[in-house]
Design a protein around this motif. Sequence first.
Motif, short mmCIF file in Angstrom:
data_model
loop_
_atom_site.label_atom_id
_atom_site.label_comp_id
_atom_site.label_asym_id
_atom_site.label_seq_id
_atom_site.Cartn_x
_atom_site.Cartn_y
_atom_site.Cartn_z
N ARG A 1 -21.33 -66.66 26.41
CA ARG A 1 -20.85 -68.03 26.22
C ARG A 1 -20.48 -68.58 27.59
O ARG A 1 -19.64 -68.00 28.30
N GLU A 2 -21.12 -69.66 27.96
CA GLU A 2 -20.88 -70.27 29.27
C GLU A 2 -19.40 -70.58 29.46
O GLU A 2 -18.75 -71.11 28.57
N GLY A 3 -18.87 -70.21 30.62
CA GLY A 3 -17.46 -70.46 30.90
C GLY A 3 -16.57 -69.26 30.70
O GLY A 3 -15.40 -69.29 31.08
N THR A 4 -17.11 -68.19 30.08
CA THR A 4 -16.31 -66.98 29.87
C THR A 4 -16.61 -65.97 30.98
O THR A 4 -17.70 -65.96 31.55
N PRO A 5 -15.65 -65.08 31.29
CA PRO A 5 -15.90 -64.07 32.33
C PRO A 5 -17.11 -63.19 32.03
O PRO A 5 -17.84 -62.80 32.95
N ALA A 6 -17.33 -62.85 30.76
CA ALA A 6 -18.45 -61.96 30.43
C ALA A 6 -19.80 -62.60 30.78
O ALA A 6 -20.78 -61.90 31.04
N ALA A 7 -19.84 -63.94 30.77
CA ALA A 7 -21.09 -64.63 31.09
C ALA A 7 -21.49 -64.40 32.54
O ALA A 7 -22.67 -64.57 32.90
N GLU A 8 -20.52 -64.01 33.38
CA GLU A 8 -20.81 -63.71 34.79
C GLU A 8 -21.26 -62.26 34.98
O GLU A 8 -21.72 -61.89 36.04
N MET A 9 -21.08 -61.44 33.93
CA MET A 9 -21.51 -60.03 34.02
C MET A 9 -23.02 -59.93 33.81
O MET A 9 -23.61 -60.78 33.15
N GLU A 10 -23.61 -58.91 34.36
CA GLU A 10 -25.05 -58.71 34.17
C GLU A 10 -25.32 -58.29 32.73
O GLU A 10 -24.84 -57.25 32.26
N ASP A 11 -26.08 -59.10 32.02
CA ASP A 11 -26.43 -58.82 30.62
C ASP A 11 -27.62 -57.87 30.63
O ASP A 11 -28.76 -58.26 30.41
N ASN A 12 -27.33 -56.59 30.86
CA ASN A 12 -28.39 -55.63 31.22
C ASN A 12 -28.81 -54.71 30.08
O ASN A 12 -29.51 -53.72 30.30
N VAL A 13 -28.41 -55.01 28.86
CA VAL A 13 -28.88 -54.23 27.72
C VAL A 13 -30.09 -54.97 27.12
O VAL A 13 -29.94 -56.10 26.66
N PRO A 14 -31.27 -54.36 27.15
CA PRO A 14 -32.47 -55.05 26.64
C PRO A 14 -32.30 -55.46 25.17
O PRO A 14 -31.64 -54.76 24.39
N MET A 15 -32.91 -56.58 24.80
CA MET A 15 -32.77 -57.09 23.45
C MET A 15 -33.24 -56.09 22.40
O MET A 15 -32.64 -55.97 21.33
N GLU A 16 -34.31 -55.39 22.69
CA GLU A 16 -34.81 -54.41 21.72
C GLU A 16 -33.77 -53.31 21.48
O GLU A 16 -33.62 -52.81 20.36
N VAL A 17 -33.08 -52.92 22.54
CA VAL A 17 -32.02 -51.91 22.41
C VAL A 17 -30.87 -52.47 21.58
O VAL A 17 -30.33 -51.79 20.70
N LYS A 18 -30.51 -53.72 21.85
CA LYS A 18 -29.44 -54.36 21.07
C LYS A 18 -29.80 -54.39 19.58
O LYS A 18 -28.96 -54.08 18.72
N ILE B 1 -17.58 -56.31 14.96
CA ILE B 1 -18.12 -55.42 15.99
C ILE B 1 -19.23 -56.13 16.75
O ILE B 1 -20.10 -56.76 16.15
N ILE B 2 -19.19 -56.03 18.07
CA ILE B 2 -20.23 -56.57 18.94
C ILE B 2 -21.02 -55.40 19.53
O ILE B 2 -20.43 -54.44 20.03
N VAL B 3 -22.35 -55.48 19.46
CA VAL B 3 -23.19 -54.46 20.11
C VAL B 3 -23.90 -55.10 21.29
O VAL B 3 -24.17 -56.29 21.31
N GLY B 4 -24.19 -54.26 22.29
CA GLY B 4 -24.94 -54.73 23.46
C GLY B 4 -24.13 -55.53 24.45
O GLY B 4 -24.68 -56.35 25.18
N PHE B 5 -22.80 -55.30 24.50
CA PHE B 5 -21.99 -55.96 25.51
C PHE B 5 -22.49 -55.54 26.89
O PHE B 5 -22.99 -54.41 27.06
N PRO B 6 -22.40 -56.41 27.89
CA PRO B 6 -22.92 -56.06 29.23
C PRO B 6 -22.47 -54.68 29.69
O PRO B 6 -21.28 -54.37 29.71
N GLY B 7 -23.46 -53.86 30.02
CA GLY B 7 -23.19 -52.52 30.53
C GLY B 7 -22.98 -51.46 29.47
O GLY B 7 -22.80 -50.28 29.81
N GLU B 8 -23.04 -51.81 28.18
CA GLU B 8 -22.81 -50.82 27.13
C GLU B 8 -23.89 -49.75 27.19
O GLU B 8 -25.09 -50.03 27.08
N THR B 9 -23.49 -48.49 27.33
CA THR B 9 -24.42 -47.38 27.41
C THR B 9 -24.69 -46.81 26.01
O THR B 9 -23.98 -47.14 25.04
N ASP B 10 -25.69 -45.94 25.92
CA ASP B 10 -25.97 -45.28 24.64
C ASP B 10 -24.74 -44.51 24.17
O ASP B 10 -24.41 -44.52 22.97
N GLU B 11 -24.07 -43.83 25.11
CA GLU B 11 -22.90 -43.03 24.75
C GLU B 11 -21.77 -43.93 24.23
O GLU B 11 -21.06 -43.57 23.28
N GLN B 12 -21.59 -45.08 24.85
CA GLN B 12 -20.54 -45.99 24.41
C GLN B 12 -20.85 -46.57 23.03
O GLN B 12 -19.94 -46.77 22.22
#
Length: 493
Positions: free
Chosen positions: A386-403, A351-362
């Motif tokens: 990871r550099e070179g992957t599509p997700a790396a181009e997404m806004e990593d907008n979940v704060p680290m403390e939230v993650k 399981i991955i937590v804090g994927f770009p755009g992941e909301t509290d509800e998600q």
Amino acid sequence: MANQVKSEKDYSQYFQPPSLTDAKKRGKEEIAVHYDFMIPEDMQGFGNDKFYMIRTYGCQMNEHDTEVMKGLFEQMGYQATEDKEQADVILLNTCAIRENAEDKVFGELGHLKGLKAQKPGLILGVCGCMSQEEAVVNRIMQKHAFVDLIFGTHNIHRLPALLKDAAFNKEMVIEVWSKEGDIIENLPKKREGIRAWVNIMYGCDKFCTYCIVPYTRGKERSRRPQDVLAEVRELARQGFQEITLLGQNVNAYGKDFDDIDYKFGDLMDDIRKIDVPRIRFTTSHPRDFDDHLIEVLAKRGNLVEHIHLPVQSGSSEVLKKMSRKYNREHYLELVGKIKSAIPDVVLTTDIIVGFPGETDEQFEDTLSLVREVGYDMAFTFIYSPREGTPAAEMEDNVPMEVKKTRLYRLNEALNEYSKASNERLNGQIVEVLVEGESKNNPDVLSGRTRTNKLIHFTASKDLIGKMAYVKVTHAQTWVLKGEIVPEPLQMSM
């Protein structure tokens, strides 16, 4: 592809960096299978009176690649050592799946710089998945020019020739194939212990948006069934007690065959008939987990009641952004089918937590899925790009403390289910493959149940490497404790 280049040179002609566009252009090029591998004559005995050391990072696939490289070294006459001061060759077999894995490798290179200065004749190499990344090779060439050898995941069989080049040339040797090579059978392997890994396929075609593996391991290509079965039979003859079938996506096995209709379920059904006490497999992709495979696994025998089934997220919206190619409902339907066919199955997951755009509800969707499935264990991660992957181009907008908070809450829920699952085994007798002494107490033995649960008990060390029967007397979150008993007429798995 083999070339020697100075660190200041432009190496782009030698090294094709991972490209999402190029990697997706996966046509029907035929993958040849070669059975005629031999150590080159001039390299036989090359390692006499010399020592090698391999540091391995990452997954079981990397561990298995290390077994192959050990086999190659020893056929050249080298001996293994854990003393870097004694080593004539040191290889770092690397992982690219997460950023901290790369950090560890570069940290180790920093430590080895002084040793290389003291022993100029030492051959220092970097191989594995990190070598398949353009940025990594660039960084090594610019900041770690003392490295002698870089090679990737597709040309391990070329190690003898690459070692020769590195030994006789004063320039860095780089051989990284961005396009996967053919399948090379009959490579030597040095296996130790009572468990063995067997590759059944290579590569992955799923292209999850966060994952670098399709670029570092190439397209899916399956070994021929007769070659896999022959290897498993030989391991059975050698007395191995447990075999794990490996692939980035084992469920896709055989889908690339155009001359036979033979899928993963067929392979498992054939392996089920081979006299090995336990057969495991990793890793599964839910998208390719079909009804026939479930039917075969339900036959049990040496097919154990443990399935690792990575979900990554419990939110259909996040799964879509991850390009997992299934949704929450499909995953839960699959879990229902598996539990119906194998009622006492133990399921584990990633399981991955804090994927770009992941909301509290998600994230709450992930927690509720964990509760609904009732996993016994999970590998949990905070998302890192990871550099070179599509997700790396997404806004990593979940704060680290939230993650971090989400990871803590997820692990708390998982711990609860793990302990409850273990407590249900109290008083039951389980079959245990005895692996050795406990890490913390040499007077206590350690082993694993069919469902891969760790159990500690006191017994004669003569049992190491054998099956034993243990009554569970105490259950903790991550480990069971028990006492040895005679073989019962009936027992719990």
